[in-house]
Write a protein that holds these residues in place. Structure first.
Motif, PDB file in Angstrom:
ATOM      1  N   MET A   1      38.458  31.719  -5.821  1.00  0.00           N
ATOM      2  CA  MET A   1      37.445  31.236  -6.528  1.00  0.00           C
ATOM      3  C   MET A   1      37.603  31.228  -7.843  1.00  0.00           C
ATOM      4  SD  MET A   1      33.600  32.560  -5.933  1.00  0.00           S
ATOM      5  CE  MET A   1      33.832  34.233  -6.658  1.00  0.00           C
ATOM      6  N   LYS A   2      37.064  30.068  -8.355  1.00  0.00           N
ATOM      7  CA  LYS A   2      36.934  29.996  -9.907  1.00  0.00           C
ATOM      8  C   LYS A   2      36.082  30.850 -10.579  1.00  0.00           C
ATOM      9  CE  LYS A   2      36.299  26.237 -13.238  1.00  0.00           C
ATOM     10  NZ  LYS A   2      35.975  24.774 -13.449  1.00  0.00           N
ATOM     11  N   GLN A   3      36.425  31.258 -11.758  1.00  0.00           N
ATOM     12  CA  GLN A   3      35.725  32.322 -12.584  1.00  0.00           C
ATOM     13  C   GLN A   3      35.033  31.798 -13.749  1.00  0.00           C
ATOM     14  OE1 GLN A   3      35.148  35.426 -11.284  1.00  0.00           O
ATOM     15  NE2 GLN A   3      35.974  34.799  -9.571  1.00  0.00           N
ATOM     16  N   TYR A   4      33.872  32.158 -13.857  1.00  0.00           N
ATOM     17  CA  TYR A   4      33.185  31.506 -15.172  1.00  0.00           C
ATOM     18  C   TYR A   4      32.848  32.744 -16.195  1.00  0.00           C
ATOM     19  CZ  TYR A   4      32.596  27.651 -12.201  1.00  0.00           C
ATOM     20  OH  TYR A   4      32.886  26.767 -11.396  1.00  0.00           O
ATOM     21  N   PRO A   5      33.720  33.288 -16.935  1.00  0.00           N
ATOM     22  CA  PRO A   5      33.640  34.334 -17.762  1.00  0.00           C
ATOM     23  C   PRO A   5      32.354  34.321 -18.736  1.00  0.00           C
ATOM     24  CG  PRO A   5      35.738  33.544 -18.198  1.00  0.00           C
ATOM     25  CD  PRO A   5      35.170  32.743 -17.407  1.00  0.00           C
ATOM     26  N   PHE A   6      31.740  35.217 -18.971  1.00  0.00           N
ATOM     27  CA  PHE A   6      30.739  35.243 -19.917  1.00  0.00           C
ATOM     28  C   PHE A   6      31.273  34.727 -21.610  1.00  0.00           C
ATOM     29  CE2 PHE A   6      27.603  36.566 -23.110  1.00  0.00           C
ATOM     30  CZ  PHE A   6      26.353  35.593 -22.732  1.00  0.00           C
ATOM     31  N   LEU A   7      32.184  35.648 -22.075  1.00  0.00           N
ATOM     32  CA  LEU A   7      32.794  35.330 -23.127  1.00  0.00           C
ATOM     33  C   LEU A   7      34.139  36.184 -23.215  1.00  0.00           C
ATOM     34  CD1 LEU A   7      33.040  34.229 -25.984  1.00  0.00           C
ATOM     35  CD2 LEU A   7      31.499  36.011 -26.649  1.00  0.00           C
ATOM     36  N   ASP A   8      35.189  35.520 -23.441  1.00  0.00           N
ATOM     37  CA  ASP A   8      36.508  36.159 -23.939  1.00  0.00           C
ATOM     38  C   ASP A   8      36.731  35.840 -25.268  1.00  0.00           C
ATOM     39  OD1 ASP A   8      39.126  37.017 -24.346  1.00  0.00           O
ATOM     40  OD2 ASP A   8      39.658  35.937 -22.237  1.00  0.00           O
ATOM     41  N   LEU A   9      36.745  36.600 -26.030  1.00  0.00           N
ATOM     42  CA  LEU A   9      36.692  36.392 -27.649  1.00  0.00           C
ATOM     43  C   LEU A   9      38.185  35.969 -28.028  1.00  0.00           C
ATOM     44  CD1 LEU A   9      34.636  39.213 -29.489  1.00  0.00           C
ATOM     45  CD2 LEU A   9      34.072  36.844 -29.431  1.00  0.00           C
ATOM     46  N   LYS A  10      38.926  36.176 -27.279  1.00  0.00           N
ATOM     47  CA  LYS A  10      40.614  35.625 -27.776  1.00  0.00           C
ATOM     48  C   LYS A  10      40.324  34.014 -27.739  1.00  0.00           C
ATOM     49  CE  LYS A  10      43.255  37.185 -24.363  1.00  0.00           C
ATOM     50  NZ  LYS A  10      42.308  37.892 -23.509  1.00  0.00           N
ATOM     51  N   LEU A  11      39.491  33.396 -26.579  1.00  0.00           N
ATOM     52  CA  LEU A  11      39.279  31.931 -26.533  1.00  0.00           C
ATOM     53  C   LEU A  11      38.836  31.271 -27.896  1.00  0.00           C
ATOM     54  CD1 LEU A  11      38.734  32.129 -22.554  1.00  0.00           C
ATOM     55  CD2 LEU A  11      40.853  31.666 -23.793  1.00  0.00           C
ATOM     56  N   PRO A  12      37.595  31.603 -28.291  1.00  0.00           N
ATOM     57  CA  PRO A  12      37.018  30.897 -29.532  1.00  0.00           C
ATOM     58  C   PRO A  12      37.961  30.935 -30.567  1.00  0.00           C
ATOM     59  CG  PRO A  12      35.850  32.563 -28.536  1.00  0.00           C
ATOM     60  CD  PRO A  12      36.631  32.482 -27.699  1.00  0.00           C
ATOM     61  N   ASN A  13      38.915  32.018 -30.788  1.00  0.00           N
ATOM     62  CA  ASN A  13      39.575  32.103 -31.858  1.00  0.00           C
ATOM     63  C   ASN A  13      40.930  31.575 -31.865  1.00  0.00           C
ATOM     64  OD1 ASN A  13      37.966  33.762 -33.640  1.00  0.00           O
ATOM     65  ND2 ASN A  13      38.280  35.397 -32.446  1.00  0.00           N
ATOM     66  N   ALA A  14      41.324  31.189 -30.456  1.00  0.00           N
ATOM     67  CA  ALA A  14      42.785  30.613 -30.379  1.00  0.00           C
ATOM     68  C   ALA A  14      42.961  29.430 -31.071  1.00  0.00           C
ATOM     69  CB  ALA A  14      42.864  30.573 -28.708  1.00  0.00           C
ATOM     70  N   PRO A  15      42.110  28.578 -31.261  1.00  0.00           N
ATOM     71  CA  PRO A  15      42.306  27.122 -31.759  1.00  0.00           C
ATOM     72  C   PRO A  15      42.834  27.353 -33.211  1.00  0.00           C
ATOM     73  CG  PRO A  15      40.239  26.932 -30.773  1.00  0.00           C
ATOM     74  CD  PRO A  15      40.816  28.334 -30.348  1.00  0.00           C
ATOM     75  N   TYR A  16      42.151  28.332 -33.830  1.00  0.00           N
ATOM     76  CA  TYR A  16      42.344  28.616 -35.386  1.00  0.00           C
ATOM     77  C   TYR A  16      43.730  29.517 -35.736  1.00  0.00           C
ATOM     78  CZ  TYR A  16      37.877  26.558 -34.521  1.00  0.00           C
ATOM     79  OH  TYR A  16      37.082  25.902 -34.137  1.00  0.00           O
ATOM     80  N   MET A  17      44.431  30.126 -34.572  1.00  0.00           N
ATOM     81  CA  MET A  17      45.444  31.168 -34.879  1.00  0.00           C
ATOM     82  C   MET A  17      46.350  30.762 -36.047  1.00  0.00           C
ATOM     83  SD  MET A  17      46.568  34.022 -33.555  1.00  0.00           S
ATOM     84  CE  MET A  17      46.780  33.896 -31.830  1.00  0.00           C
ATOM     85  N   GLU A  18      46.739  29.402 -36.286  1.00  0.00           N
ATOM     86  CA  GLU A  18      47.650  29.364 -37.218  1.00  0.00           C
ATOM     87  C   GLU A  18      47.204  29.300 -38.422  1.00  0.00           C
ATOM     88  OE1 GLU A  18      50.528  25.777 -37.150  1.00  0.00           O
ATOM     89  OE2 GLU A  18      50.940  26.569 -34.986  1.00  0.00           O
TER      90      GLU A  18
END
Ligand SMILES: *Cc1c(COP(=O)(O)O)cnc(C)c1O
Length: 374
Positions: A1-18
């Protein structure tokens, strides 16, 4: 079943990694880890964003608020035992900042419609001991109307905003200085850059924003051992500085804040349009650009049952906040105060995923919500 996590903080930061790696390397190589160029530039960027004159970056949001009250005491505008009106339904840090300084919080019920401070109720709580009022822009919705200015003028109150959840939000009414950004509506404001906030550091950080030069200078001195210049201590201060590395991380993310805010606004709009269940009370909606949707908070009477249903369908939710400050063991002296609206809110609120969900996911979450049958 598809999961909709409340918030995984890695994700909003990932686009700005570099960009963040690059900025972190520059700080490491600079040899300057506190009170350097990153902090100075970050302060300028926050002040500009709020169209305010001064910003002092500090260690975290609670310290920002504590330092504002402490500075007003040092400046002689507040005294031990003075009362400060605070919303009863806020994150406990708003209240802690007041009681930490030997000031007395006066808890005020929110408006049922907005869940923000109700100025009519606030006015009924004003006595000669009340010297300040703290609008908290809860969930990213501006807590503001012209009444605040009228109350402040009429009763000589300081207005200290808790803008921890609302960076970038706008208030539709004219502020003390003609500005409409939250954080620049009253006399001073505290900001938080806790990692989950709309502008989140990779650790703790906060800021004080004000147009008052004396207040800014006092906060700056207090946060640096009380020194106005090197080895010269005018106050018995504290150490509440921001790290250069956090200022550098925040400077990367502040460049993307507008797009992040637009994304939150778009998700909120999808929830607003798509959730149609009569069992769900949706949040109050303001003109589009005003709310920055730190949280998207709905109200449901049978909350536990509703959350279990959502979880069984893969949707993780959270509660902001299940226990209001007056029900906390540290504030038993407020426990006898009847605060029925605050308690109803604490019993019914559910925060939906908003910080990192796609538009498609938001539509699916809304559809799952519409399928709820108690
Ligand atoms: C997060 C928050 C604070 C405290 O900020 P920290 O940086 O965590 O100390 C204060 N008030 C409100 C409303 C908050 O949401």
């Amino acid at each position: 079943m598809k999961q909709y996590p409340f918030l995984d903080l890695k994700l909003p930061n990932a686009p700005y990694m570099e960009e963040m790696q690059h900025a972190a390397c520059n700080v490491i190589a600079s040899g300057r880890y506190l009170r350097g160029e990153q902090t100075r530039l970050f302060e300028q960027e926050i002040a500009d964003l709020c169209q305010a004159k001064f910003c002092v970056a500090v260690s975290n949001g609670l310290d920002a608020l504590r330092l504002i009250f402490r500075a007003y005491k040092e400046l002689g505008l507040l005294h031990d035992g003075d009362k400060v009106i605070v919303p009863a339904n806020t994150y406990i840090a708003s209240v802690l900042a007041v009681s930490d300084n030997g000031l007395q919080p006066v808890l005020c019920e929110p408006s049922e419609a907005t869940m923000n401070l109700d100025t009519e109720k606030a006015e009924s709580l004003i006595t000669p001991d009340v010297k300040a009022i703290m609008p908290v822009h809860l969930y990213g919705s501006p807590c503001w109307d012209d009444t605040f200015i009228e109350l402040a003028k009429k009763h000589g109150l300081l207005i200290i905003e808790d803008n921890a959840q609302a960076i970038g939000a706008k208030a539709s009414c004219t502020g003390l200085n003609g500005s409409r950004m939250t954080g620049n509506l009253g006399h001073a404001a505290g900001f938080s850059f806790y990692p989950t906030k709309n502008l989140g550091a990779l650790g703790d950080a906060g800021a004080v924003v004000t147009n008052d030069e004396h207040l800014a200078a006092t906060v700056r001195a207090l946060a640096n051992y009380g020194s106005d210049r090197r080895y010269h201590n005018i106050y018995k201060g504290v150490n509440c500085r921001i790290d250069e590395i956090q200022a550098a991380m925040l400077r990367v993310k502040i460049r993307h804040l507008d797009e992040e805010t637009l994304r939150r606004q778009r998700i909120a709009q999808i929830y607003n349009e798509t959730i149609v269940s009569s069992l769900v009370k949706k949040p109050n909606i303001y003109p589009t650009e005003e709310q920055v949707w730190h949280q998207y908070v709905i109200r449901v009477t049978k909350r536990d049952d509703f959350r279990e249903y959502l979880l069984a369908n893969g949707v993780e939710t959270d509660i902001h906040y299940a226990t209001p400050p007056h029900r906390q063991p540290c504030y038993t002296r407020f426990a006898s105060q009847p605060l029925p609206i605050t308690e109803a809110i604490a019993n019914e609120v559910v925060s939906l995923p908003i910080a990192h969900v796609s538009e498609q996911d938001a539509r699916e979450i809304a559809t799952i919500i519409n399928g709820y049958q108690p």
